[in-house]
Scaffold this active site. Structure first.
Site, PDB file in Angstrom:
ATOM      1  N   GLU A   1       0.809  -1.229   0.000  1.00  0.00           N
ATOM      2  CA  GLU A   1       0.000   0.000   0.000  1.00  0.00           C
ATOM      3  C   GLU A   1       0.840   1.275   0.000  1.00  0.00           C
ATOM      4  O   GLU A   1       0.702   2.149   0.845  1.00  0.00           O
ATOM      5  CB  GLU A   1      -0.932  -0.044   1.228  1.00  0.00           C
ATOM      6  CG  GLU A   1      -1.818  -1.278   1.226  1.00  0.00           C
ATOM      7  CD  GLU A   1      -2.585  -1.467   2.530  1.00  0.00           C
ATOM      8  OE1 GLU A   1      -2.655  -0.555   3.346  1.00  0.00           O
ATOM      9  OE2 GLU A   1      -3.139  -2.571   2.722  1.00  0.00           O
ATOM     10  N   GLU A  26      -6.745 -10.731  -0.015  1.00  0.00           N
ATOM     11  CA  GLU A  26      -7.565 -10.016   0.982  1.00  0.00           C
ATOM     12  C   GLU A  26      -9.013  -9.818   0.494  1.00  0.00           C
ATOM     13  O   GLU A  26      -9.584  -8.742   0.635  1.00  0.00           O
ATOM     14  CB  GLU A  26      -6.907  -8.690   1.354  1.00  0.00           C
ATOM     15  CG  GLU A  26      -5.458  -8.872   1.764  1.00  0.00           C
ATOM     16  CD  GLU A  26      -4.805  -7.638   2.330  1.00  0.00           C
ATOM     17  OE1 GLU A  26      -5.516  -6.774   2.871  1.00  0.00           O
ATOM     18  OE2 GLU A  26      -3.559  -7.525   2.254  1.00  0.00           O
TER      19      GLU A  26
HETATM   20  O1  G3I Z   1      -2.977  -6.533  19.414  1.00  0.00           O
HETATM   21  C1  G3I Z   1      -3.794  -5.472  19.918  1.00  0.00           C
HETATM   22  C2  G3I Z   1      -4.342  -5.856  21.295  1.00  0.00           C
HETATM   23  O2  G3I Z   1      -3.260  -5.977  22.207  1.00  0.00           O
HETATM   24  C3  G3I Z   1      -5.336  -4.786  21.754  1.00  0.00           C
HETATM   25  O3  G3I Z   1      -5.903  -5.191  23.005  1.00  0.00           O
HETATM   26  C4  G3I Z   1      -6.434  -4.650  20.700  1.00  0.00           C
HETATM   27  C5  G3I Z   1      -7.479  -3.617  21.083  1.00  0.00           C
HETATM   28  O4  G3I Z   1      -7.001  -2.342  20.779  1.00  0.00           O
HETATM   29  O5  G3I Z   1      -5.831  -4.237  19.429  1.00  0.00           O
HETATM   30  C6  G3I Z   1      -4.957  -5.252  18.953  1.00  0.00           C
HETATM   31  O6  G3I Z   1      -4.388  -4.815  17.727  1.00  0.00           O
HETATM   32  C7  G3I Z   1      -5.327  -4.865  16.646  1.00  0.00           C
HETATM   33  C8  G3I Z   1      -4.724  -5.773  15.568  1.00  0.00           C
HETATM   34  O7  G3I Z   1      -5.577  -5.783  14.421  1.00  0.00           O
HETATM   35  C9  G3I Z   1      -4.552  -7.197  16.068  1.00  0.00           C
HETATM   36  O8  G3I Z   1      -5.796  -7.731  16.397  1.00  0.00           O
HETATM   37  C10 G3I Z   1      -5.457  -3.457  16.086  1.00  0.00           C
HETATM   38  O9  G3I Z   1      -6.127  -2.659  17.042  1.00  0.00           O
HETATM   39  C11 G3I Z   1      -6.310  -3.519  14.825  1.00  0.00           C
HETATM   40  O10 G3I Z   1      -6.352  -2.241  14.191  1.00  0.00           O
HETATM   41  C12 G3I Z   1      -5.643  -4.490  13.837  1.00  0.00           C
HETATM   42  O11 G3I Z   1      -6.475  -4.543  12.699  1.00  0.00           O
HETATM   43  C13 G3I Z   1      -5.860  -5.211  11.576  1.00  0.00           C
HETATM   44  C14 G3I Z   1      -5.562  -4.137  10.509  1.00  0.00           C
HETATM   45  O12 G3I Z   1      -5.070  -4.788   9.328  1.00  0.00           O
HETATM   46  C15 G3I Z   1      -4.503  -3.172  10.970  1.00  0.00           C
HETATM   47  O13 G3I Z   1      -3.304  -3.880  11.099  1.00  0.00           O
HETATM   48  C16 G3I Z   1      -6.892  -6.182  11.042  1.00  0.00           C
HETATM   49  O14 G3I Z   1      -7.058  -7.251  11.962  1.00  0.00           O
HETATM   50  C17 G3I Z   1      -6.415  -6.744   9.707  1.00  0.00           C
HETATM   51  O15 G3I Z   1      -7.449  -7.521   9.102  1.00  0.00           O
HETATM   52  C18 G3I Z   1      -6.071  -5.617   8.739  1.00  0.00           C
HETATM   53  O16 G3I Z   1      -5.567  -6.167   7.585  1.00  0.00           O
HETATM   54  C19 G3I Z   1      -5.039  -5.235   6.610  1.00  0.00           C
HETATM   55  C20 G3I Z   1      -3.921  -5.945   5.862  1.00  0.00           C
HETATM   56  O17 G3I Z   1      -2.934  -6.364   6.781  1.00  0.00           O
HETATM   57  C21 G3I Z   1      -3.350  -5.027   4.788  1.00  0.00           C
HETATM   58  N1  G3I Z   1      -4.415  -4.614   3.854  1.00  0.00           N
HETATM   59  C22 G3I Z   1      -5.531  -3.939   4.513  1.00  0.00           C
HETATM   60  C23 G3I Z   1      -6.124  -4.850   5.590  1.00  0.00           C
HETATM   61  C24 G3I Z   1      -7.284  -4.175   6.252  1.00  0.00           C
HETATM   62  O18 G3I Z   1      -6.854  -3.033   6.951  1.00  0.00           O
END
Ligand code: G3I
Length: 343
Positions: free
Chosen positions: A153, A260
């Site tokens: 991205e 995805e």
């Molecule tokens: O690990 C923390 C945890 O310790 C905490 O208690 C919790 C509550 O705040 O958050 C957890 O982190 C979360 C993480 O996922 C792991 O579960 C983040 O808040 C959350 O924003 C994150 O979301 C992921 C997102 O990427 C951002 O990394 C989604 O699961 C994931 O499906 C999404 O995937 C991305 C691809 O990697 C790249 N392309 C876009 C796609 C959608 O954004």
């Protein structure tokens, strides 16, 4: 045989569209119906994979590939300078290898979920971290992971380069350098540029096309494009648009991975939205089948409950093939039909 399969799948799809439980199911699976030269994958959450038997066994029976959804992200795997947390990523890689799943490493260089210690570094310090991160991760899995989303991205919707921490400190050459370093770390791996909203013509597609064409001209080791398909009401996919985009990137000699894949709809959903969503899943499978260069399709989120959509988009959801109780929805059967079609 194929005609019989198609007939059966259509029947099952019609049952599940009106939310009736299908009366019987042949043991068709997504991976049994997918061509041998293609991988059918899904993103996996380590917290689900190792605690939810239903989740794990469904993935094992239906998919031939997996992508760690979050375990390999820099903030997770390299949270503080010089400190790596490989536990979740190693567990997923070990599980995938023992269950003969193709692993898509994801992501190496991304603007999101970068660890906070990067924020106060100067250009040289950041370059050092950039290089050691790529070499450390790709080398660690050099005998297990042969497909990587090296840069994720990097392009804005208007076609300009995203002003990420990497662009700000390292300049636009960071993209080229990431692929060179990754290839050095594992010459056997196929290296991908992965991005969303590229599957319809427009300035973002044009910019990605020109970027990759230029990298190829300079003999930079980039092997494929990951076309993320996070479809949603403001980014609807047309069949013609998908076909055109795959055709254009294929002409560059790239492998095409549809990555995805999820299709978010307003919730609670209407029958109309579910029907349109199911049709889109169907043509995603069938259009990929029309191109030998399209060698992988990956869903994002196994079921509607673990999907990232509801927690990131208020009022949207039901984006996957399974409902929250792991029941196959019409999206599953229409996707299966698309994977089965050969026209
Ligand atoms: O690990 C923390 C945890 O310790 C905490 O208690 C919790 C509550 O705040 O958050 C957890 O982190 C979360 C993480 O996922 C792991 O579960 C983040 O808040 C959350 O924003 C994150 O979301 C992921 C997102 O990427 C951002 O990394 C989604 O699961 C994931 O499906 C999404 O995937 C991305 C691809 O990697 C790249 N392309 C876009 C796609 C959608 O954004």
């Amino acid at each position: 045989m194929r005609f019989l399969n198609l007939l059966l799948i259509s029947f099952l799809a019609s049952c599940s569209l009106s939310n009736n439980e299908p009366h019987f199911e042949k043991n068709l699976t997504l991976k049994s119906i997918t061509d041998n030269n293609k991988t059918i994958g899904v993103s996996v959450l380590s917290e689900q994979l190792f605690s939810n038997n239903n989740y794990q066994s469904f993935i094992n029976s239906e998919f031939s590939g997996i992508t760690p959804e979050n375990a390999m992200k820099m903030e997770t795997i390299n949270p503080t300078k010089g400190m790596y947390n490989f536990r979740d990523a190693d567990e997923i890689v070990r599980w995938a290898e023992s269950n003969k799943k193709v692993i898509r490493g994801h992501p190496i260089i991304w603007h999101r979920q970068v660890p906070s210690y990067l924020k106060n570094l100067d250009n040289n310090q950041l370059k050092e971290i950039f290089e050691s991160h790529i070499l450390t991760i790709v080398k660690r899995y050099q005998n297990s992971v042969f497909i990587w989303d090296i840069v994720n991205e990097a392009i804005n919707s208007d076609g300009t380069l995203r002003k990420s921490i990497w662009l700000k400190h390292l300049g636009p050459d960071y993209i080229k350098d990431a692929f060179i370093l990754a290839h050095h770390a594992n010459p056997k791996a196929k290296l991908f540029y992965n991005d969303y909203d590229l599957t319809m013509p427009g300035p973002k597609f044009d910019s990605a096309y020109e970027l990759i064409k230029d990298l190829l001209k300079k003999k930079i080791p980039i092997h494929g494009i990951g076309l993320q398909m996070h479809l949603r009401p403001e980014f609807k996919q047309s069949e013609e648009g998908l076909r055109l985009v795959i055709q254009k990137f294929s002409e560059l000699g790239l492998e095409i991975h549809l990555t995805e894949i999820d299709i978010a709809i307003p919730t609670p959903s209407s029958l109309n939205d579910r029907e349109e969503q199911a049709r889109t899943f169907q043509f995603i499978g069938s259009v990929c089948n029309q191109f030998p260069s399209c060698t992988s399709l990956s869903l994002w989120g196994l079921n509607d409950t673990v999907s990232w959509i509801p927690s990131h988009f208020k009022g949207l959801g039901e984006a996957t093939l399974l409902d929250g109780n792991m029941n196959k929805k019409s999206t599953y059967y229409e996707f299966l039909k698309g994977l089965e079609s050969r026209n």
